[in-house]
Enzyme design. Structure first.
Site, PDB file in Angstrom:
ATOM      1  CE  LYS A   9     -14.162   8.344   3.505  1.00  0.00           C
ATOM      2  NZ  LYS A   9     -14.387   9.675   4.082  1.00  0.00           N
ATOM      3  N   GLY A  46     -14.263  14.732  -1.451  1.00  0.00           N
ATOM      4  CA  GLY A  46     -15.191  15.864  -1.395  1.00  0.00           C
ATOM      5  C   GLY A  46     -14.534  17.202  -1.753  1.00  0.00           C
ATOM      6  CG  ASP A 163     -17.372   8.596   5.920  1.00  0.00           C
ATOM      7  OD1 ASP A 163     -16.191   8.235   6.008  1.00  0.00           O
ATOM      8  OD2 ASP A 163     -17.732   9.786   6.000  1.00  0.00           O
TER       9      ASP A 163
HETATM   10  N1  ADP Z   1     -18.387  16.994  16.556  1.00  0.00           N
HETATM   11  C1  ADP Z   1     -17.548  16.983  15.507  1.00  0.00           C
HETATM   12  N2  ADP Z   1     -16.300  16.480  15.644  1.00  0.00           N
HETATM   13  C2  ADP Z   1     -15.420  16.465  14.633  1.00  0.00           C
HETATM   14  N3  ADP Z   1     -15.701  16.956  13.391  1.00  0.00           N
HETATM   15  C3  ADP Z   1     -16.937  17.450  13.161  1.00  0.00           C
HETATM   16  C4  ADP Z   1     -17.914  17.477  14.209  1.00  0.00           C
HETATM   17  N4  ADP Z   1     -19.049  18.032  13.686  1.00  0.00           N
HETATM   18  C5  ADP Z   1     -18.789  18.336  12.426  1.00  0.00           C
HETATM   19  N5  ADP Z   1     -17.534  17.990  12.076  1.00  0.00           N
HETATM   20  C6  ADP Z   1     -16.953  18.210  10.754  1.00  0.00           C
HETATM   21  O1  ADP Z   1     -16.905  16.978  10.089  1.00  0.00           O
HETATM   22  C7  ADP Z   1     -15.743  16.971   9.255  1.00  0.00           C
HETATM   23  C8  ADP Z   1     -15.410  15.551   8.887  1.00  0.00           C
HETATM   24  O2  ADP Z   1     -16.419  15.081   8.001  1.00  0.00           O
HETATM   25  P1  ADP Z   1     -16.140  15.086   6.427  1.00  0.00           P
HETATM   26  O3  ADP Z   1     -15.846  16.465   5.970  1.00  0.00           O
HETATM   27  O4  ADP Z   1     -17.218  14.370   5.751  1.00  0.00           O
HETATM   28  O5  ADP Z   1     -14.776  14.272   6.438  1.00  0.00           O
HETATM   29  P2  ADP Z   1     -14.092  13.328   5.375  1.00  0.00           P
HETATM   30  O6  ADP Z   1     -13.850  14.146   4.137  1.00  0.00           O
HETATM   31  O7  ADP Z   1     -12.842  12.926   6.084  1.00  0.00           O
HETATM   32  O8  ADP Z   1     -15.021  12.185   5.154  1.00  0.00           O
HETATM   33  C9  ADP Z   1     -14.701  17.691  10.086  1.00  0.00           C
HETATM   34  O9  ADP Z   1     -13.682  18.234   9.274  1.00  0.00           O
HETATM   35  C10 ADP Z   1     -15.519  18.757  10.783  1.00  0.00           C
HETATM   36  O10 ADP Z   1     -15.511  19.947  10.038  1.00  0.00           O
HETATM   37  C1  X2W Z   2     -23.235  11.770  -2.086  1.00  0.00           C
HETATM   38  C2  X2W Z   2     -21.999  12.461  -1.618  1.00  0.00           C
HETATM   39  O1  X2W Z   2     -22.077  13.419  -0.864  1.00  0.00           O
HETATM   40  N1  X2W Z   2     -20.834  11.981  -2.068  1.00  0.00           N
HETATM   41  C3  X2W Z   2     -19.555  12.506  -1.711  1.00  0.00           C
HETATM   42  C4  X2W Z   2     -18.505  11.555  -2.252  1.00  0.00           C
HETATM   43  C5  X2W Z   2     -17.116  11.899  -1.830  1.00  0.00           C
HETATM   44  C6  X2W Z   2     -16.910  11.764  -0.339  1.00  0.00           C
HETATM   45  O2  X2W Z   2     -17.655  11.159   0.403  1.00  0.00           O
HETATM   46  O3  X2W Z   2     -15.772  12.387   0.056  1.00  0.00           O
HETATM   47  P1  X2W Z   2     -15.265  12.582   1.541  1.00  0.00           P
HETATM   48  O4  X2W Z   2     -14.899  11.254   2.079  1.00  0.00           O
HETATM   49  O5  X2W Z   2     -14.089  13.447   1.332  1.00  0.00           O
HETATM   50  O6  X2W Z   2     -16.342  13.248   2.357  1.00  0.00           O
HETATM   51  C7  X2W Z   2     -19.344  13.903  -2.360  1.00  0.00           C
HETATM   52  O7  X2W Z   2     -19.805  14.128  -3.476  1.00  0.00           O
HETATM   53  O8  X2W Z   2     -18.672  14.735  -1.732  1.00  0.00           O
END
Ligand code: ADP
Ligand code: X2W
Length: 259
Positions: A9, A46, A163
């Site tokens: 992912k 995102g 995710d």
């Molecule tokens: N305890 C933690 N450890 C690592 N990252 C964290 C933590 N709490 C919050 N985060 C945040 O979560 C983010 C990752 O989640 P997300 O933005 O959804 O990632 P992705 O776009 O890769 O799915 C990191 O960039 C960080 O800003």
């Molecule tokens: C419902 C919801 O929040 N959907 C996410 C989908 C994209 C996503 O998950 O992107 P990352 O893996 O970069 O976090 C969004 O709109 O941002």
């Protein structure tokens, strides 16, 4: 060597980072030629959506880490995720000689989605679907690249957290799962990577406000996958792209989530 298919992912930040994509696809190219293990990419986007919403001067609103997706945003967002983001990755695969197919969760019922919170609008919960198309593509040697846009039974497009989409797909086909992000894993209060994570530890770190925002959804999705698959799941950084085969061989390079 483990022969389960592997879902990688990719978080949204990777799509915006040329170095990440270049290093990752170079690794995948080498890896596919050397080991012949079936790979599948599930991606988010995102940051890409945030950029687009800012350009269009549309509001960005989140609830518990999920993007509130009103009726006037779902078409735009589908274009960004299932269109732009997906085809950027397809382009990188092509450049590296990998024959890829770009899909969304709704294709051939790969992952089922149901709207789960009216406050969130067009946001879907991901549930295991049908493995048939993926198995056909993998058997023919294609790399499926799957965006997190789903389609409900009624035919409505849904925005799904990527995710959660990856977790549901892993359950659908019994694949191993690694969640690649911009952080080296789950970090503790001092910014140090935690190498082993369990449900109890995660609950405490969430309650203590150390795991926040998108990481709450990510760790919960990983825990769900651990429960369903009965195997650990890894959260790791693209910065270790060249070491991914080590991870595939059972040695974690990020945070290993287990029961
Ligand atoms: N305890 C933690 N450890 C690592 N990252 C964290 C933590 N709490 C919050 N985060 C945040 O979560 C983010 C990752 O989640 P997300 O933005 O959804 O990632 P992705 O776009 O890769 O799915 C990191 O960039 C960080 O800003
Ligand atoms: C419902 C919801 O929040 N959907 C996410 C989908 C994209 C996503 O998950 O992107 P990352 O893996 O970069 O976090 C969004 O709109 O941002």
């Amino acid at each position: 060597m483990n022969n389960n298919p592997l879902i990688i992912k990719l978080g949204g930040v990777l799509l915006d980072t040329k170095e990440a994509l270049s290093r990752l696809f170079t690794t995948l190219q080498t890896y596919r030629n050397k080991y012949h293990r079936s790979l599948i990419i599930v991606h988010g986007g995102g940051c890409l959506i945030d950029d687009l919403m800012n350009k269009l001067m549309l509001p960005i609103k989140k609830k518990n880490g999920f993007r509130v997706t009103p009726a006037n945003q779902i078409n735009i967002l589908t274009g960004a995720l299932a269109g732009t983001a997906n085809k950027i990755l397809l382009g990188w695969a092509k450049k590296h000689g990998i024959n890829a197919v770009g899909l969304c969760l709704g294709d051939a019922d790969l992952v089922n989605v149901v709207q789960f919170d009216p406050d969130l609008g067009y946001v879907g919960n991901a549930e295991p679907g049908s493995p048939s198309l993926i198995n056909t593509l993998l058997a023919a040697g294609y790399l499926p690249i799957i965006s997190s846009i789903g389609i409900t039974e009624k035919g409505d497009m849904m925005n799904v957290n990527a995710d959660q989409a990856a977790t549901a797909l892993a359950a659908t086909i019994g694949a191993d799962l690694v969640l690649l992000s911009d952080v080296s894993g789950i970090l503790d209060g001092k910014g140090q990577r935690i190498s082993e994570m369990t449900e109890a530890k995660a609950k405490k770190l969430i309650a203590d406000g150390i795991i926040t925002n998108g990481m709450i959804i990510k760790v919960n999705a990983a825990l769900e996958a651990v429960r369903t698959l009965g195997r650990p799941v890894d959260i790791a950084s693209w910065r270790y792209a060249e070491q991914l085969p080590i991870l595939f061989n059972g040695v974690s390079i990020g945070t290993r989530i287990s029961a």
